[in-house]
Design an enzyme around this catalytic site. Structure first.
Site, PDB file in Angstrom:
ATOM      1  N   TRP A   1       1.064  -1.282   0.047  1.00 57.45           N
ATOM      2  CA  TRP A   1      -0.008   0.117   0.135  1.00 57.45           C
ATOM      3  C   TRP A   1       0.934   1.111   0.199  1.00 57.45           C
ATOM      4  O   TRP A   1       0.381   2.309  -0.764  1.00 57.45           O
ATOM      5  CB  TRP A   1      -0.774  -0.081   1.216  1.00 57.45           C
ATOM      6  CG  TRP A   1      -1.660   1.356   1.379  1.00 57.45           C
ATOM      7  CD1 TRP A   1      -2.474   1.710   0.597  1.00 57.45           C
ATOM      8  CD2 TRP A   1      -1.414   2.549   2.695  1.00 57.45           C
ATOM      9  NE1 TRP A   1      -2.818   3.056   0.954  1.00 57.45           N
ATOM     10  CE2 TRP A   1      -2.007   3.449   2.230  1.00 57.45           C
ATOM     11  CE3 TRP A   1      -0.476   2.281   3.618  1.00 57.45           C
ATOM     12  CZ2 TRP A   1      -1.870   4.536   3.017  1.00 57.45           C
ATOM     13  CZ3 TRP A   1      -0.452   3.186   4.601  1.00 57.45           C
ATOM     14  CH2 TRP A   1      -1.043   4.437   4.210  1.00 57.45           C
ATOM     15  N   HIS A   2       1.966   1.133   0.817  1.00 58.51           N
ATOM     16  CA  HIS A   2       2.914   2.523   0.751  1.00 58.51           C
ATOM     17  C   HIS A   2       3.608   2.703  -0.617  1.00 58.51           C
ATOM     18  O   HIS A   2       3.687   3.959  -0.973  1.00 58.51           O
ATOM     19  CB  HIS A   2       3.884   2.337   1.959  1.00 58.51           C
ATOM     20  CG  HIS A   2       3.417   2.526   3.094  1.00 58.51           C
ATOM     21  ND1 HIS A   2       3.268   1.514   4.047  1.00 58.51           N
ATOM     22  CD2 HIS A   2       3.220   3.657   3.755  1.00 58.51           C
ATOM     23  CE1 HIS A   2       2.995   2.204   5.322  1.00 58.51           C
ATOM     24  NE2 HIS A   2       3.006   3.397   5.229  1.00 58.51           N
TER      25      HIS A   2
END
Length: 404
Positions: A331-332
């Site tokens: 997600w980052h």
């Protein structure tokens, strides 16, 4: 037209204070005007997504219509008296909710760093809110869906860009009520204190660590090109900058929410006093950590236990730790160091649980006192800072970036 990043400069705070003053007076006298709240929300959303960033505002509007329609349709299906609550409809709904965020996250990786045209500030946090609402609707904890209230929940401007991530039922409970004068004065006192503490964190401490110190130690580490005391300095300095910058922003968001009579949950609780890595994730970016725990980790555990994927509960928990943190890493971003950061924390959770089980079985042989607690805090702090060095991407710059 003016355009601001939320909480980015003094002018934003002056406009914020002027806009909130009538609302605060109303709350002090037991009145809440949803119309006025909607007006100031619109104004500050325009300041964030308008002007030179007008294209992100268009993306936000399209995204909002898409997600509200999606949740409304799923809610209509789920609340039918004869609904079979089929799992595949739920899964498709969650996938459809995630698709815009997935496109935004994947686009830079496949188009050489180019941003997606459907991206905008805060799309991740809005997506988390949408997904959790769908999941709680499926669970039956959300029994009624109101599109306008859901829109207010998504577009609550103090938290729209980077959280904290609130829960729909908790938010609506505050939004539909007016605190007593005593309660509201307590909220104002806390809100003002959080805002001033946020100033100290973000504009003083984060400036010292991130703007004054970090470039110096990074330059020294690059000159050393390898393991060095300067690299250790980068690790600690970046960790402090990351914490004070993000914690400062979160304090602004929570403080402004309190002034509006909304008790947005806190995001940080003295994370560097954690005694182990699990304790750390109960203190660091808490609303994100709890979101991943409740809506990914726990559901993965339930699914694997139900389908007997592994015989051992310990194995199930360990696999889910790693998957959960890997998803957080992806997600980052799709770079190796974000993914490695997620894997690092997933494995750290596995090791932590193994140690706690061993410690429980050998309580008589393992001492527990102030010294061991202090050592646990020291060890956890350094493990976390090492993970932040990985997260920073500096190791990629130092070892893999092309040199002139």
């Amino acid at each position: 037209m003016m355009s601001f990043d939320p909480y980015g400069n003094p002018t934003y705070f002056i406009l914020l204070f002027v806009a909130l003053l009538p609302l605060m007076i109303g709350l002090l006298y037991g009145r809440r005007s949803h119309i006025y709240e909607s007006v100031i929300s619109f104004v500050f959303l325009m300041l964030t997504f308008g002007g030179i960033k007008w294209h992100t505002g268009i993306a936000l509007i399209i995204y909002l219509i898409y997600q509200i329609t999606l949740v409304w349709l799923y809610s209509r299906y789920r609340q039918r008296p004869d609904t079979p609550n089929k799992g595949w409809i739920f899964v498709v709904s969650v996938i459809l909710a995630i698709i815009p965020l997935a496109v935004v996250k994947i686009t830079p990786a496949v188009h050489h760093g180019a941003s997606s045209i459907i991206g905008f500030l805060g799309i991740s946090y809005l997506t988390f809110k949408v997904v959790q609402t769908i999941m709680e609707t499926r669970d039956g904890t959300i029994k009624e869906f109101h599109p306008i209230l859901f829109g207010q929940f998504l577009l609550f401007f103090p938290t729209i860009s980077s959280g904290p991530i609130d829960r729909y039922r908790r938010f609506i409970k505050d939004y539909d009520s007016v605190p007593t004068r005593t309660k509201y004065l307590e909220l104002v006192e806390k809100g003002v204190r959080y805002i001033f503490l946020g100033f100290f964190y973000k504009f003083i401490l984060a400036y010292i660590f991130g703007t004054v110190m970090l470039p110096t130690v990074e330059h020294a580490a690059l000159q050393a090109h390898g393991l060095s005391w300067a690299l250790l300095g980068v690790m600690y300095t970046y960790s402090m900058d990351l914490f004070f910058d993000f914690a400062g922003y979160s304090l602004f968001a929570v403080g402004v929410s309190y002034l509006m009579g909304i008790e947005t949950p806190m995001n940080f609780n003295q994370p560097f006093k954690s005694k182990n890595i699990k304790d750390f994730w109960n203190r660091w970016h808490m609303t994100l950590s709890f979101w991943f725990r409740d809506f990914i980790y726990m559901r993965l555990v339930f699914f694997m236990m139900k389908h007997k994927v592994f015989k051992s509960r310990i194995t199930t928990a360990n696999v889910c730790y790693v998957i959960n943190m890997l998803i957080m890493g992806f997600w980052h971003g799709e770079t190796w160091y974000y993914i490695a950061y997620g894997l690092f924390h997933g494995l750290a959770m596995v090791v932590n649980d193994a140690w706690l089980r061993y410690k429980k079985k050998h309580q008589a042989q393992i001492p527990h006192n102030k010294f061991t607690e202090g050592f646990a805090i020291f060890l956890t702090f350094n493990v976390v800072c090492l993970s932040f060095l990985l997260f920073s991407g500096f190791l990629d710059t130092m070892f893999f970036a092309a040199r002139p």
